[in-house]
Design an enzyme around this catalytic site. Sequence first.
Site, PDB file in Angstrom:
ATOM      1  N   HIS A 584       0.856  -1.190   0.000  1.00  0.00           N
ATOM      2  CA  HIS A 584       0.000   0.000   0.000  1.00  0.00           C
ATOM      3  C   HIS A 584       0.889   1.236   0.000  1.00  0.00           C
ATOM      4  CE1 HIS A 584       1.192  -0.566   4.175  1.00  0.00           C
ATOM      5  NE2 HIS A 584       0.901   0.707   4.383  1.00  0.00           N
ATOM      6  N   ASP A 586       0.839   5.296   1.865  1.00  0.00           N
ATOM      7  CA  ASP A 586       0.265   5.836   3.102  1.00  0.00           C
ATOM      8  C   ASP A 586      -0.647   7.039   2.908  1.00  0.00           C
ATOM      9  OD1 ASP A 586       1.404   3.906   4.656  1.00  0.00           O
ATOM     10  OD2 ASP A 586       3.148   5.089   5.237  1.00  0.00           O
ATOM     11  N   HIS A 656       4.800  -0.053  -0.155  1.00  0.00           N
ATOM     12  CA  HIS A 656       5.528  -0.922   0.769  1.00  0.00           C
ATOM     13  C   HIS A 656       4.569  -1.897   1.426  1.00  0.00           C
ATOM     14  CE1 HIS A 656       4.078   2.559   3.032  1.00  0.00           C
ATOM     15  NE2 HIS A 656       4.024   1.770   4.099  1.00  0.00           N
ATOM     16  N   ARG A 666       6.753  -9.187  16.728  1.00  0.00           N
ATOM     17  CA  ARG A 666       7.466  -8.068  16.095  1.00  0.00           C
ATOM     18  C   ARG A 666       6.856  -6.767  16.568  1.00  0.00           C
ATOM     19  NH1 ARG A 666       6.295  -4.702  11.681  1.00  0.00           N
ATOM     20  NH2 ARG A 666       7.927  -4.365  10.114  1.00  0.00           N
TER      21      ARG A 666
END
Length: 736
Positions: A584, A586, A656, A666
């Site tokens: 996508h 941002d 990204h 994570r």
Amino acid sequence: MLRLLRLLLLLLLLPPPGSSEPPGLAPLVPGAPPQAPDLLYADGLRAYAAGAWAPAVALLREALRSQAALGRARRDCGASCAAEPSAALPAQLLGAPEPDSGQERALESWEPLLLRAALRRAECLTQCSARRLGPGGAARFRVGSTFRDAFRRREPYNYLQRAYYQLKKLDLAAATAHTFFVANPTHLQMREDMAKYRRMSGVRPQSFRDLETPPHWAAYDYGLELLERQEAELALPRLEEALQGSLTQMESCRSNCEGPEEQEEVEEEEEGARSQGGLYEAIAGHWIRVLQCRQRCVTDIATRPGRSFPVHDFLPSQLRHLHEAHAQVGNLTQAMENVLSVLLFYPEDEVAKKALAQYQAQLGEPRPGLGPREDIQRFILRSLGEKRQLYYAMEHLGTSFKDPDPWTPEALIPEALREKLREDQEKRPWDHEPPQPKPLTYWKDVLLLEGVTLTQDARQLNGSERAVLDGLLTPAECGVLLQLAKEAAGAGARSGYRGRRSPHTPHEHFEGLTVLKAAQLARAGIVGSQGAKLLLEVSERVRTLTQAYFSPERPLHLSFTHLVCRSAVEGEQEQRMDLSHPVHADNCVLDPDTGECWREPPAYTYRDYSGLLYLNDDFQGGDLFFTQPNALTVTAQVRPRCGRLVAFSSGGENPHGVWAVTRGRRCALALWHTWAPEHREQEWTEAKELLKESEEEEEEEEEEIPSRNPSPEPPSQKLQRVQDKTGKPPRVREEL
């Protein structure tokens, strides 16, 4: 009973098991009169809900066919009746000279001529509709706004793709999924379904085709592609096809404007106005709505499916491409026709005037019969006539009109309206401001002072406005923030995604914490205040460095700060095919098929720069990666580690995603920055004030005599006390 009979009939029309089905959505009963599409659609959804996949396919396809047939019938009837001599408008109403028998007599004669022509046109349309659609004509097929919106969003294709998948018709499943996705590019589940179809061995690449988009778009895109490859001779037929298709689609759209008013809520609102006005007010009101609708068709044909904004200056830009292509292959006569057509839109266009002079010089002798294209002349004359009426109504009747064309002559607009319209036209939203040039020397001293090293720049990351910086956090600081996230999750306090599983994949748990939530939890004693304070401090540290690196001449403001942890769900990682976060951009809606990124809602258009500050690396998968605009070709990949910041501009130049986290947890601090002060993060300021108040209270408590009751207050009561004191509960935000 009627619905049961309809269902049985459609089941009989289905191909037998194992038989080949024609590609696409061929009509089930070619030439058959359409049925009520809304009833077919409702029956199709019932069959879908019951798991009756074959009847669901039959009903949904017939609903689509009937809806398309209704549109064609309305268009064809409108065109044939407009050509009827007896239904033509009086000549004097179309601008012809008035008769010689005197102005007063002419004014008296136009009314019966107009009304007689209107009655004959209505009679023609009624008879044509009955021939095409059966007794009752189009009046039998009036549908509600809910149905129209569902078809506009291509919802039937969403159901069709699942039904085809269940029937093992993977090529048709891929085609219908692609058709839905084109109009709904932000639909995350369909994006993942599309990725799965592309990886299936039984699905051919040619299956991913759009079954609904008007053909002029395919011709337009292919023609431009050929032009870019310097293949003008091959591009010309495609560009001409695109222009003719655009004009045909325009006529189809305009014919729909003359249909019955189907928006019930609008009719109810206007009922009072109708009762107060007379015959001419009612005629004028309906005519103005028709003209407004016709003018909107310019925007409709220039807007790609799934987009909110049209291609700028769509028709003139096609003519520019045509005259340039004709000139490249030596067709100077056709080049002149098209450049003269451009000058009809923009008489003072210097580039077009220069090209015209060049073509005339190359042709040598003058060509008296050579002029603009006739189809463009008709379009402009008709459009200007409609605009003149709409501006008149705007000035004298108080109606509204938003002109879709930038080429409208200023002389056409009444002088009383020009200033206001000029002010509206000059307004430009701040978030469409182009990125400023970024110097590459200013930031070096700042990074050295902060003890931060530049690990990879944009060139090493194979992109633009990207950077990887290390050393923003010490291992101890990473530990404090990890503990903050763990304590908040342990207390059941999640914010940012409403405490559900990851919105992007069912194979991971998601925990999010905003700065304000962290401050509230710290004040309530649920988490340590050190972590909440460090969260604020680190977010400001990232903002400072991002501004120093990318935007030294223009201040950046924090727009949203989110501490995010993703954990792999044990037992659900084998044969996993999805991503932790799909590809996508941002601040814009990425369309991988065209490579374009549309800066429009639902994207967060005010975001200008993004940052990801990682806290750990003891997990498998979860690497950040950048791609080309097609969302498939990976251009760079970054492995998370404590204190590593990946910063980049938020637009379509930096698509990204995140690879799947297949084991472990994570954690990262996600930050977005904006140039617009009105979009700065208010929660950040509230969190800072709340932590400051907590510090002052702690200092006051240290000076007081200790209480005789040493038992601590339960955290839940402390949190309630904090909420009562601040006067508002903790806020929960959702970021997608």
